[in-house]
Design a protein around this motif. Structure first.
Motif, PDB file in Angstrom:
ATOM      1  N   GLN A 100      -3.290   8.618   5.351  1.00 37.26           N
ATOM      2  CA  GLN A 100      -2.457   7.500   5.771  1.00 37.26           C
ATOM      3  C   GLN A 100      -2.997   6.873   7.045  1.00 37.26           C
ATOM      4  N   SER A 116      -3.066  -1.438   0.610  1.00 37.96           N
ATOM      5  CA  SER A 116      -2.819  -2.755   1.198  1.00 37.96           C
ATOM      6  C   SER A 116      -1.810  -2.648   2.330  1.00 37.96           C
ATOM      7  N   SER A 117      -1.703  -3.750   3.079  1.00 39.05           N
ATOM      8  CA  SER A 117      -0.736  -3.811   4.156  1.00 39.05           C
ATOM      9  C   SER A 117      -0.580  -5.252   4.605  1.00 39.05           C
ATOM     10  N   LYS A 118       0.470  -5.502   5.340  1.00 37.48           N
ATOM     11  CA  LYS A 118       0.625  -6.791   5.999  1.00 37.48           C
ATOM     12  C   LYS A 118      -0.382  -6.847   7.153  1.00 37.48           C
ATOM     13  N   SER A 163       0.590  -0.944  11.001  1.00 38.85           N
ATOM     14  CA  SER A 163       1.341  -1.905  10.197  1.00 38.85           C
ATOM     15  C   SER A 163       2.259  -1.189   9.203  1.00 38.85           C
ATOM     16  N   GLU A 164       2.012  -1.340   7.887  1.00 38.78           N
ATOM     17  CA  GLU A 164       2.871  -0.734   6.874  1.00 38.78           C
ATOM     18  C   GLU A 164       2.399   0.656   6.447  1.00 38.78           C
ATOM     19  N   HIS A 165       1.488   1.224   7.184  1.00 39.45           N
ATOM     20  CA  HIS A 165       0.987   2.575   6.934  1.00 39.45           C
ATOM     21  C   HIS A 165       0.397   2.750   5.528  1.00 39.45           C
ATOM     22  N   PRO A 166      -0.651   1.984   5.212  1.00 37.34           N
ATOM     23  CA  PRO A 166      -1.258   2.127   3.877  1.00 37.34           C
ATOM     24  C   PRO A 166      -1.724   3.562   3.640  1.00 37.34           C
ATOM     25  N   VAL A 180      -4.945  -3.159  11.427  1.00 35.12           N
ATOM     26  CA  VAL A 180      -4.940  -2.611  10.074  1.00 35.12           C
ATOM     27  C   VAL A 180      -5.986  -3.268   9.181  1.00 35.12           C
ATOM     28  N   ASP A 191      -0.103 -10.083   2.977  1.00 34.09           N
ATOM     29  CA  ASP A 191      -0.694  -8.810   2.570  1.00 34.09           C
ATOM     30  C   ASP A 191      -2.141  -9.033   2.143  1.00 34.09           C
TER      31      ASP A 191
END
Length: 136
Positions: free
Chosen positions: A50, A70-72, A54-57, A81, A4
């Motif tokens: 949004q 944050s995101s991976k 990835s993890e949709h920060p 991302v 992350d």
């Protein structure tokens, strides 16, 4: 598992400080303007922004509930991302200077660590989503 990266926002926006909330609104407007034509960035019905990678920060419309963007950034689903994370961080720094704390889990020597632990982030997220999930 993955790595992350992102930024923490500390101290948080003071909901009772008109200057703070106005600056947050201007920041969100600048993010929207930056990504107006980008199909990977969506403004939700409630005003949240949004990134659909990835993890949709997500940036909360209610800045006083926001703690982390944050995101991976590793793995096959990460997409691009990282470019969104770094650009949004730059826009945030333009508005909030030293309240924006970049961090990563790469673990390089001397690299800054996150301000919040994940439990603090999850608690703030829960507070944000509670009104939306309790609708009938």
């Amino acid at each position: 598992m993955g790595i992350d990266i992102g930024f923490d926002f500390f101290p948080p926006i003071d909901a009772n400080n008109i200057g703070d909330t106005a600056l947050w609104d201007l920041f969100l407007k600048d993010v929207i303007d930056e990504y107006r034509r980008d199909p990977n960035v969506e403004v939700k019905e409630n005003g949240d922004i949004q990134v659909k990678q990835s993890e949709h920060p997500i940036l909360f419309h209610e800045g006083h509930k926001f703690r982390r963007f944050s995101s991976k950034v590793s793995g096959r689903l990460a997409g691009d991302v990282q470019s969104y994370l770094t650009r949004v961080c730059s826009i945030a720094r333009d508005h909030f200077n030293d309240r924006v704390h970049w961090w990563s889990e790469y673990g390089y020597e001397g690299e800054p660590r996150a301000i919040y632990d994940w439990n603090e982030v999850y608690a703030a997220n829960k507070e944000h989503y509670l009104p939306w999930t309790s609708r009938s």
